[in-house]
Motif scaffolding. Sequence first.
Motif, PDB file in Angstrom:
ATOM      1  N   LYS A   7       0.810  -1.219   0.000  1.00 10.36           N
ATOM      2  CA  LYS A   7       0.000   0.000   0.000  1.00 10.36           C
ATOM      3  C   LYS A   7       0.843   1.269   0.000  1.00 10.36           C
ATOM      4  CE  LYS A   7      -3.785  -2.341   2.230  1.00 10.36           C
ATOM      5  NZ  LYS A   7      -4.648  -2.489   3.357  1.00 10.36           N
ATOM      6  N   ARG A   8       2.151   1.139   0.033  1.00 13.86           N
ATOM      7  CA  ARG A   8       3.010   2.323   0.074  1.00 13.86           C
ATOM      8  C   ARG A   8       2.896   3.130  -1.195  1.00 13.86           C
ATOM      9  NH1 ARG A   8       8.752   2.233   2.881  1.00 13.86           N
ATOM     10  NH2 ARG A   8       8.259   4.426   2.903  1.00 13.86           N
ATOM     11  N   THR A   9       2.924   4.452  -1.045  1.00 14.55           N
ATOM     12  CA  THR A   9       2.900   5.341  -2.203  1.00 14.55           C
ATOM     13  C   THR A   9       4.045   6.347  -2.190  1.00 14.55           C
ATOM     14  OG1 THR A   9       1.394   6.864  -1.093  1.00 14.55           O
ATOM     15  CG2 THR A   9       0.398   5.142  -2.481  1.00 14.55           C
ATOM     16  N   SER A  10       4.826   6.374  -1.110  1.00 13.23           N
ATOM     17  CA  SER A  10       5.997   7.248  -1.052  1.00 13.23           C
ATOM     18  C   SER A  10       7.060   6.635  -0.163  1.00 13.23           C
ATOM     19  CB  SER A  10       5.616   8.646  -0.550  1.00 13.23           C
ATOM     20  OG  SER A  10       5.251   8.607   0.808  1.00 13.23           O
ATOM     21  N   TRP A  11       8.302   7.059  -0.393  1.00 13.53           N
ATOM     22  CA  TRP A  11       9.451   6.512   0.317  1.00 13.53           C
ATOM     23  C   TRP A  11      10.368   7.644   0.776  1.00 13.53           C
ATOM     24  CZ3 TRP A  11       6.826   4.308  -3.573  1.00 13.53           C
ATOM     25  CH2 TRP A  11       6.450   2.970  -3.440  1.00 13.53           C
ATOM     26  N   PRO A  12       9.954   8.445   1.766  1.00 16.69           N
ATOM     27  CA  PRO A  12      10.774   9.579   2.202  1.00 16.69           C
ATOM     28  C   PRO A  12      12.117   9.173   2.798  1.00 16.69           C
ATOM     29  CG  PRO A  12       8.887   9.283   3.662  1.00 16.69           C
ATOM     30  CD  PRO A  12       8.692   8.358   2.492  1.00 16.69           C
ATOM     31  N   GLU A  13      12.203   7.986   3.341  1.00 17.88           N
ATOM     32  CA  GLU A  13      13.453   7.535   3.960  1.00 17.88           C
ATOM     33  C   GLU A  13      14.562   7.275   2.939  1.00 17.88           C
ATOM     34  OE1 GLU A  13      11.314   3.696   2.950  1.00 17.88           O
ATOM     35  OE2 GLU A  13      10.721   5.716   3.583  1.00 17.88           O
ATOM     36  N   LEU A  14      14.232   7.276   1.647  1.00 19.38           N
ATOM     37  CA  LEU A  14      15.227   6.995   0.614  1.00 19.38           C
ATOM     38  C   LEU A  14      16.007   8.234   0.177  1.00 19.38           C
ATOM     39  CD1 LEU A  14      13.232   4.472  -1.586  1.00 19.38           C
ATOM     40  CD2 LEU A  14      14.761   4.007   0.340  1.00 19.38           C
ATOM     41  N   VAL A  15      15.553   9.407   0.560  1.00 18.99           N
ATOM     42  CA  VAL A  15      16.280  10.637   0.202  1.00 18.99           C
ATOM     43  C   VAL A  15      17.651  10.594   0.861  1.00 18.99           C
ATOM     44  CG1 VAL A  15      16.328  13.152   0.415  1.00 18.99           C
ATOM     45  CG2 VAL A  15      14.186  11.989  -0.129  1.00 18.99           C
ATOM     46  N   GLY A  16      18.688  10.823   0.039  1.00 18.66           N
ATOM     47  CA  GLY A  16      20.056  10.855   0.547  1.00 18.66           C
ATOM     48  C   GLY A  16      20.813   9.551   0.420  1.00 18.66           C
ATOM     49  N   LEU A  33       5.237  -2.074  -9.663  1.00 22.07           N
ATOM     50  CA  LEU A  33       5.494  -0.734 -10.197  1.00 22.07           C
ATOM     51  C   LEU A  33       6.723  -0.708 -11.090  1.00 22.07           C
ATOM     52  CD1 LEU A  33       4.920   1.402  -6.981  1.00 22.07           C
ATOM     53  CD2 LEU A  33       3.315   1.011  -8.859  1.00 22.07           C
ATOM     54  N   VAL A  34       6.702   0.200 -12.051  1.00 23.68           N
ATOM     55  CA  VAL A  34       7.866   0.481 -12.889  1.00 23.68           C
ATOM     56  C   VAL A  34       8.600   1.644 -12.230  1.00 23.68           C
ATOM     57  CG1 VAL A  34       8.630   1.316 -15.139  1.00 23.68           C
ATOM     58  CG2 VAL A  34       6.727  -0.298 -14.988  1.00 23.68           C
ATOM     59  N   VAL A  35       9.909   1.488 -12.016  1.00 24.51           N
ATOM     60  CA  VAL A  35      10.698   2.540 -11.383  1.00 24.51           C
ATOM     61  C   VAL A  35      11.595   3.173 -12.436  1.00 24.51           C
ATOM     62  CG1 VAL A  35      12.327   3.102  -9.554  1.00 24.51           C
ATOM     63  CG2 VAL A  35      10.668   1.259  -9.213  1.00 24.51           C
ATOM     64  N   GLU A  36      11.484   4.488 -12.562  1.00 26.85           N
ATOM     65  CA  GLU A  36      12.331   5.253 -13.482  1.00 26.85           C
ATOM     66  C   GLU A  36      13.339   6.045 -12.656  1.00 26.85           C
ATOM     67  OE1 GLU A  36       9.719   7.812 -15.660  1.00 26.85           O
ATOM     68  OE2 GLU A  36       8.739   6.161 -16.702  1.00 26.85           O
ATOM     69  N   VAL A  37      14.613   5.990 -13.051  1.00 24.54           N
ATOM     70  CA  VAL A  37      15.662   6.756 -12.383  1.00 24.54           C
ATOM     71  C   VAL A  37      16.057   7.896 -13.318  1.00 24.54           C
ATOM     72  CG1 VAL A  37      17.964   6.678 -11.363  1.00 24.54           C
ATOM     73  CG2 VAL A  37      16.448   4.698 -11.163  1.00 24.54           C
ATOM     74  N   GLY A  47       1.869  13.958 -16.597  1.00 24.81           N
ATOM     75  CA  GLY A  47       0.806  12.970 -16.480  1.00 24.81           C
ATOM     76  C   GLY A  47       1.013  12.006 -15.325  1.00 24.81           C
ATOM     77  N   PHE A  48      -0.072  11.692 -14.623  1.00 25.67           N
ATOM     78  CA  PHE A  48      -0.039  10.755 -13.502  1.00 25.67           C
ATOM     79  C   PHE A  48      -0.125   9.334 -14.026  1.00 25.67           C
ATOM     80  CE2 PHE A  48      -1.994   8.174 -10.197  1.00 25.67           C
ATOM     81  CZ  PHE A  48      -1.217   8.500  -9.092  1.00 25.67           C
ATOM     82  N   ASN A  49       0.730   8.450 -13.506  1.00 28.00           N
ATOM     83  CA  ASN A  49       0.709   7.039 -13.862  1.00 28.00           C
ATOM     84  C   ASN A  49       0.744   6.246 -12.560  1.00 28.00           C
ATOM     85  OD1 ASN A  49       1.255   4.387 -14.535  1.00 28.00           O
ATOM     86  ND2 ASN A  49       2.674   4.913 -16.178  1.00 28.00           N
ATOM     87  N   PRO A  50      -0.351   5.582 -12.188  1.00 34.89           N
ATOM     88  CA  PRO A  50      -0.415   4.874 -10.912  1.00 34.89           C
ATOM     89  C   PRO A  50       0.484   3.639 -10.843  1.00 34.89           C
ATOM     90  CG  PRO A  50      -2.364   4.406 -12.194  1.00 34.89           C
ATOM     91  CD  PRO A  50      -1.603   5.469 -12.947  1.00 34.89           C
ATOM     92  N   PRO A  70      10.713   9.766  -3.551  1.00 39.51           N
ATOM     93  CA  PRO A  70      10.051   8.979  -4.606  1.00 39.51           C
ATOM     94  C   PRO A  70       8.577   8.752  -4.239  1.00 39.51           C
ATOM     95  CG  PRO A  70      12.109   7.935  -3.898  1.00 39.51           C
ATOM     96  CD  PRO A  70      11.786   9.002  -2.905  1.00 39.51           C
ATOM     97  N   VAL A  71       7.691   9.007  -5.205  1.00 38.73           N
ATOM     98  CA  VAL A  71       6.259   8.814  -4.996  1.00 38.73           C
ATOM     99  C   VAL A  71       5.647   8.116  -6.207  1.00 38.73           C
ATOM    100  CG1 VAL A  71       5.987  10.797  -3.462  1.00 38.73           C
ATOM    101  CG2 VAL A  71       5.653  11.082  -5.902  1.00 38.73           C
ATOM    102  N   VAL A  72       4.560   7.410  -5.965  1.00 37.68           N
ATOM    103  CA  VAL A  72       3.818   6.786  -7.060  1.00 37.68           C
ATOM    104  C   VAL A  72       3.190   7.890  -7.890  1.00 37.68           C
ATOM    105  CG1 VAL A  72       1.824   5.355  -7.645  1.00 37.68           C
ATOM    106  CG2 VAL A  72       3.341   4.672  -5.777  1.00 37.68           C
ATOM    107  N   GLY A  73       3.273   7.747  -9.188  1.00 45.12           N
ATOM    108  CA  GLY A  73       2.649   8.719 -10.063  1.00 45.12           C
ATOM    109  C   GLY A  73       3.452   8.975 -11.257  1.00 45.12           C
TER     110      GLY A  73
END
Length: 73
Positions: A7-16, A33-37, A47-50, A70-73
Amino acid sequence: MAGADPKRTSWPELVGIPATPAVMRINHDRPELVVEVLPLGIKLDSGFNPKRVRVFYDPRDSAGLVAKIPVVG
């Protein structure tokens, strides 16, 4: 790593942290999910992509550290 959280939609702990382990964590939590770097500041369509998470890193930083939550979208 703790257990996956579907159910996670964001990962604030990953900053840094470096982008590669950040992607691994997101894939662990939400493997569907597809992750783009991408470099911070790149021009993108808004555009939003869930089914997508964008991980932005600072291109001036040789370590490739995550520069934005990083957030979903």
